[in-house]
Design a protein around this motif. Structure first.
Motif, PDB file in Angstrom:
ATOM      1  N   ASP B  75       0.813  -1.221   0.000  1.00 33.41           N
ATOM      2  CA  ASP B  75       0.000   0.000   0.000  1.00 33.41           C
ATOM      3  C   ASP B  75       0.844   1.266   0.000  1.00 33.41           C
ATOM      4  N   GLN B  76       1.923   1.244   0.779  1.00 32.57           N
ATOM      5  CA  GLN B  76       2.657   2.495   0.988  1.00 32.57           C
ATOM      6  C   GLN B  76       3.777   2.709  -0.031  1.00 32.57           C
ATOM      7  N   VAL B  77       4.297   1.623  -0.604  1.00 29.54           N
ATOM      8  CA  VAL B  77       5.423   1.769  -1.530  1.00 29.54           C
ATOM      9  C   VAL B  77       5.028   1.394  -2.961  1.00 29.54           C
ATOM     10  N   ALA B  78       4.511   0.167  -3.130  1.00 32.73           N
ATOM     11  CA  ALA B  78       4.281  -0.321  -4.484  1.00 32.73           C
ATOM     12  C   ALA B  78       3.157   0.446  -5.185  1.00 32.73           C
ATOM     13  N   THR B  79       2.044   0.678  -4.467  1.00 30.53           N
ATOM     14  CA  THR B  79       0.903   1.329  -5.106  1.00 30.53           C
ATOM     15  C   THR B  79       1.247   2.737  -5.603  1.00 30.53           C
ATOM     16  N   PRO B  80       1.868   3.596  -4.765  1.00 29.81           N
ATOM     17  CA  PRO B  80       2.236   4.922  -5.284  1.00 29.81           C
ATOM     18  C   PRO B  80       3.255   4.853  -6.424  1.00 29.81           C
ATOM     19  N   ALA B  81       4.210   3.907  -6.337  1.00 22.86           N
ATOM     20  CA  ALA B  81       5.232   3.815  -7.389  1.00 22.86           C
ATOM     21  C   ALA B  81       4.590   3.458  -8.725  1.00 22.86           C
ATOM     22  N   LEU B  82       3.626   2.544  -8.704  1.00 22.23           N
ATOM     23  CA  LEU B  82       2.966   2.166  -9.953  1.00 22.23           C
ATOM     24  C   LEU B  82       2.032   3.265 -10.427  1.00 22.23           C
ATOM     25  N   ALA B  83       1.434   3.979  -9.487  1.00 21.90           N
ATOM     26  CA  ALA B  83       0.573   5.101  -9.872  1.00 21.90           C
ATOM     27  C   ALA B  83       1.385   6.121 -10.663  1.00 21.90           C
ATOM     28  N   ALA B  84       2.653   6.288 -10.275  1.00 19.10           N
ATOM     29  CA  ALA B  84       3.525   7.216 -10.997  1.00 19.10           C
ATOM     30  C   ALA B  84       3.758   6.756 -12.428  1.00 19.10           C
ATOM     31  N   GLU B  85       3.613   5.449 -12.665  1.00 21.91           N
ATOM     32  CA  GLU B  85       3.761   4.935 -14.032  1.00 21.91           C
ATOM     33  C   GLU B  85       2.418   4.871 -14.757  1.00 21.91           C
ATOM     34  N   GLY B  86       1.391   5.395 -14.110  1.00 29.15           N
ATOM     35  CA  GLY B  86       0.092   5.467 -14.760  1.00 29.15           C
ATOM     36  C   GLY B  86      -0.751   4.212 -14.613  1.00 29.15           C
ATOM     37  N   VAL B  87      -0.370   3.341 -13.678  1.00 29.31           N
ATOM     38  CA  VAL B  87      -1.118   2.100 -13.483  1.00 29.31           C
ATOM     39  C   VAL B  87      -1.621   2.053 -12.044  1.00 29.31           C
ATOM     40  N   THR B  88      -2.918   1.803 -11.877  1.00 34.35           N
ATOM     41  CA  THR B  88      -3.487   1.691 -10.541  1.00 34.35           C
ATOM     42  C   THR B  88      -3.381   0.247 -10.077  1.00 34.35           C
ATOM     43  N   LEU B  89      -2.650   0.050  -8.994  1.00 34.89           N
ATOM     44  CA  LEU B  89      -2.528  -1.302  -8.451  1.00 34.89           C
ATOM     45  C   LEU B  89      -3.737  -1.571  -7.572  1.00 34.89           C
ATOM     46  N   ASN B  90      -4.485  -2.623  -7.907  1.00 29.31           N
ATOM     47  CA  ASN B  90      -5.625  -3.018  -7.080  1.00 29.31           C
ATOM     48  C   ASN B  90      -5.251  -4.297  -6.348  1.00 29.31           C
ATOM     49  N   PRO B  91      -4.761  -4.176  -5.096  1.00 28.44           N
ATOM     50  CA  PRO B  91      -4.317  -5.374  -4.398  1.00 28.44           C
ATOM     51  C   PRO B  91      -5.509  -6.153  -3.852  1.00 28.44           C
ATOM     52  N   VAL B  92      -5.637  -7.406  -4.244  1.00 29.33           N
ATOM     53  CA  VAL B  92      -6.702  -8.267  -3.734  1.00 29.33           C
ATOM     54  C   VAL B  92      -6.058  -9.264  -2.788  1.00 29.33           C
TER      55      VAL B  92
END
Lengths: 283, 455
Positions: B75-92
């Motif tokens: 939540d704190q590292v991977a999701t923002p990093a991918l958001a910066a690449e234009g991809v929303t990470l939806n962790p299930v």
């Protein structure tokens, strides 16, 4: 039942044996919460210590990441999302269930027809089937219908175990009231709408509230069906909790989530109990 | 017809319920499968992939969500990093990867083919990968085609590539990307076990338990942690003294009779250990169902040892309060500490395959691997010798501490995993011999269970 409740309020009016029973009931109800509350505040709690050796608030400053309640209240715990989902699904299921069951219960409670007993048995049938069996069979169908992993799918599947409860409760409520008052209203010129909202509903309201309470509580505690049909996309408090306790051991965040999961039910119980007790039409 | 009707029903209900986040929107720009075949044939550059990933928008990442620290890292590292690449990470978050494998297979069975599924990315290894591969439910050989693939050894002639190319002995076919490399490490509670009494071999473990009965147990097979313990026992008791080597072959290559011969001394050891395990004195040894249960026994001093996959399990246990204060790692069993990798893979019917590739590329980067190591205590999956000095130093600096042992000692005692086709037979044999106490020659039991497995 409401009568006994008011008598119990005056604890001096009952004999010592009854008092002991009331105490035992209270202990059974409240006792499970005590270790849960302690666990939710613990960092390290090992047998045979009666209390944790290290508390969460002692470890808090040293921990590189949010612990216990800090984690529960952080966005990563998904508690907020799960609570909103649980309440939203619970309320929707309850309302739909009510809409479906009110007319059915009226017929079952006030009319006689061939096959009525068999029909009542059929309605209760979903309660007898194991949840897992229903879940797996439905998942295949729901995938084909595009309903798997959607709120709509979860709501539909929640109706399966809740309708029997609601139908039973409302049927007995209708049975208890008969149709006299409604007949009077009709004779005096009320239309069907007026009869329902001015006569029937006020009469059966305590029963409706009780039915809704059960439906809501059943819906908000369903794990297996939610998990199968929600496919992990739809996070509710029970699915969140299950992920935390599947190891047989409950850690501090698991205990915290468990406590949060019990809050809506407790609030609702207090609210409905007060409502029913103070309701003017209650016997 | 049916589909449009159900869709209309959904829309109606959804809107009346004011349920917001659900959306059945499906991208339908180009024909399903076009991107897959173009990418796998090498006709597509990385900029085109990232552009398509941004158009897809989301990646549904299914992973075991039982660890608070991993969840926090996602939540704190991977999701923002991918958001910066234009991809929303939806962790299930899931409790069991097998459930997700079942969902993928059920979807394919229900006719939900390429780009029509619900799972984009799964954290997987061993049998779950094997199931997906067997059912032809994998997206394709992408692993050496991403920009960060350079961080991994793919050259088959280099024996160090083995863990990247074989998952429990099953060829990965480049259809999954290593995410993390784990080792089977045991922890010991120093409150009860002094250093000079710490067992290093299975014989020493037995001697310790004869003096301190009931103070050990292992996770029950068929849980993979239990299987791994049994495998390390079998390696150490290999009558030929060749350790893990014959267990790298598949069941067909090895043959049932040979497997039974190799297993015989190890199974005898496990049988003789039973009365010394937790609860064994009463004739009913207690095997915990999973690692959380074992951790709890360890925390409560019911057992003195806790064996599971986790190079940094001891550290993680200490910072989460699930291990006793004096827990330390130990080198046990000497030379047979099984190491394997776990992976990220894309199912065939992934609805957002380009976004999944972008996510995997991010997860394979030095930065992501280093921060995952530091924050979540997950060892790196990439191969350190492939990195330049600066990157290698970044990884080294990120590593959590060890307790009582060094990384060099752990590395010096590595053993490979057992071939996946043998794992099933070994676990079924364990269940027959230990749990059901079948009193037949081992060769007969192996023949019987392997026959049942093949039908």
């Amino acid at each position: 039942m409401i009568g006994t409740a008011s008598k119990l309020r005056d604890i001096k009016a009952i004999n010592p044996w009854q008092r002991l029973l009331v105490l035992a009931m209270a202990v059974f109800t409240i006792a499970p919460f005590a270790p849960l509350i302690i666990q939710s505040l613990a960092f390290r709690w090992a047998w045979p210590n009666i209390l944790p050796t290290v508390w969460w608030f002692e470890q808090r400053q040293r921990s590189p990441f949010p612990l216990a309640w800090d984690y529960v209240f952080s966005p990563s715990s998904r508690v907020v999302e799960a609570t909103i989902n649980t309440l939203g699904i619970g309320i929707t299921v309850t309302l739909l269930c009510l809409v479906i069951c009110l007319p059915a219960a009226r017929v079952l409670g006030q009319r006689t027809f061939r096959g009525k007993n068999q029909l009542e048995f059929l309605i209760a049938l979903p309660l007898l089937l194991p949840e897992a069996a229903i879940g797996i069979a439905l998942l295949m169908i729901f995938i084909a219908l595009d309903l798997a992993g959607t709120y709509v799918g979860v709501i539909i599947v929640h109706l399966i175990p809740t309708i029997p409860y609601m139908a039973r409760t409302l049927t007995s409520v209708y049975q208890g009231h008969g149709t006299d008052a409604e007949d009077h209203a009709r004779v005096l010129g009320a239309n069907r709408r007026q009869i329902f909202f001015r006569v029937t509903l006020p009469m059966i309201l305590p029963g409706v509230i009780a039915g809704c309470l059960f439906t809501f509580l059943v819906s908000t505690n369903l794990f297996l069906l939610t998990f199968f049909i929600g496919q992990g996309h739809i996070v509710t408090l029970p699915t969140l909790l299950f992920a935390k306790i599947s190891g047989g051991a409950l850690d501090a965040t698991g205990a915290g989530i468990a406590l949060i999961a019990s809050v809506p039910g407790v609030i609702l119980l207090i609210f409905t109990d007060r409502f029913i007790r103070n309701y003017p039409l209650a016997e | 017809m049916k589909k449009t009707k159900s869709r209309a029903k959904q829309m109606l209900l959804a809107s009346t319920l004011a349920v917001v986040s659900w959306s059945g929107a499906v991208q339908a720009e180009d024909a399903p499968g076009m991107f897959r075949s173009e990418f796998l044939q090498g006709n597509m550059g990385w900029p085109e992939v990232t552009a398509k990933a941004r158009a897809e928008g989301t990646v549904n990442f299914y992973y075991w969500g039982g660890s608070d620290i991993i969840n926090l890292w996602i939540d704190q590292v991977a999701t923002p990093a991918l958001a910066a690449e234009g991809v929303t990470l939806n962790p299930v978050r899931i409790t069991s990867t097998k459930d997700t494998v079942d969902v993928v297979i059920a979807e394919l069975a229900a006719g939900r083919g390429e780009e029509e599924g619900s799972v984009d990315l799964v954290w997987v290894n061993g049998e779950n990968f094997f199931s997906l591969k067997q059912q032809n439910a994998l997206w394709g050989a992408f692993a050496d085609r991403l920009p960060n693939s350079v961080n991994f050894e793919w050259d088959e002639s280099d024996p160090r590539s083995l863990l990247n190319l074989r998952d429990f002995g099953v060829e990965t076919g480049l259809q999954e990307m290593p995410w993390s490399g784990e080792q089977y490490v045991c922890s010991v509670n120093r409150a009860h076990v002094p250093v000079d009494q710490t067992p290093a071999t299975f014989a020493q473990l037995k001697a310790y338990l004869e003096a301190n009965p009931g103070k050990f147990t292992y996770v029950k097979p068929p849980h993979y942690l239990g299987n791994t313990f049994v495998q390390s026992v079998l390696y150490a008791h290999n009558p030929d003294g060749t350790g893990a080597a014959p267990y790298q072959k598949s069941f067909e290559e090895l043959g049932g009779a040979e497997l039974a011969r190799l297993m015989e001394p190890g199974m005898e050891y496990l049988k003789s250990l039973e009365p010394l395990l937790l609860g064994g004195a009463n004739g009913s040894p207690r095997y915990p169902e999973n690692s959380d249960e074992l951790d709890n026994l360890f925390l409560n001093s019911e057992v003195h040892f806790d064996c599971k996959f986790g190079v940094f399990a001891n550290h993680n246990g200490l910072i989460t309060g699930t291990y006793p204060e004096q827990a330390e790692e130990m080198i046990f069993p000497v030379g047979n500490m099984i190491k394997n990798k776990n992976y990220l893979t894309v199912p065939l019917n992934s609805p957002h395959p380009a976004a999944a590739l972008v996510a995997i590329n991010y997860f394979s980067s030095v930065g992501a691997q280093a921060s995952k190591l530091q924050a979540a205590g997950m060892p790196v999956g990439l191969d350190l010798w492939r990195l330049n000095d600066e990157d290698a130093a970044e990884i080294a600096a990120a590593a959590p501490p060890h307790y009582g042992v060094t990384q060099q000692e752990l590395d010096a005692n590595i053993a490979p995993d057992t071939n996946a086709s043998l794992v099933d037979v070994i676990e079924a044999t364990w269940l027959a011999v230990i749990e059901r106490k079948e009193d037949k020659p081992l060769a007969d039991i192996v023949a019987q269970v392997s026959g049942e497995l093949n039908n």
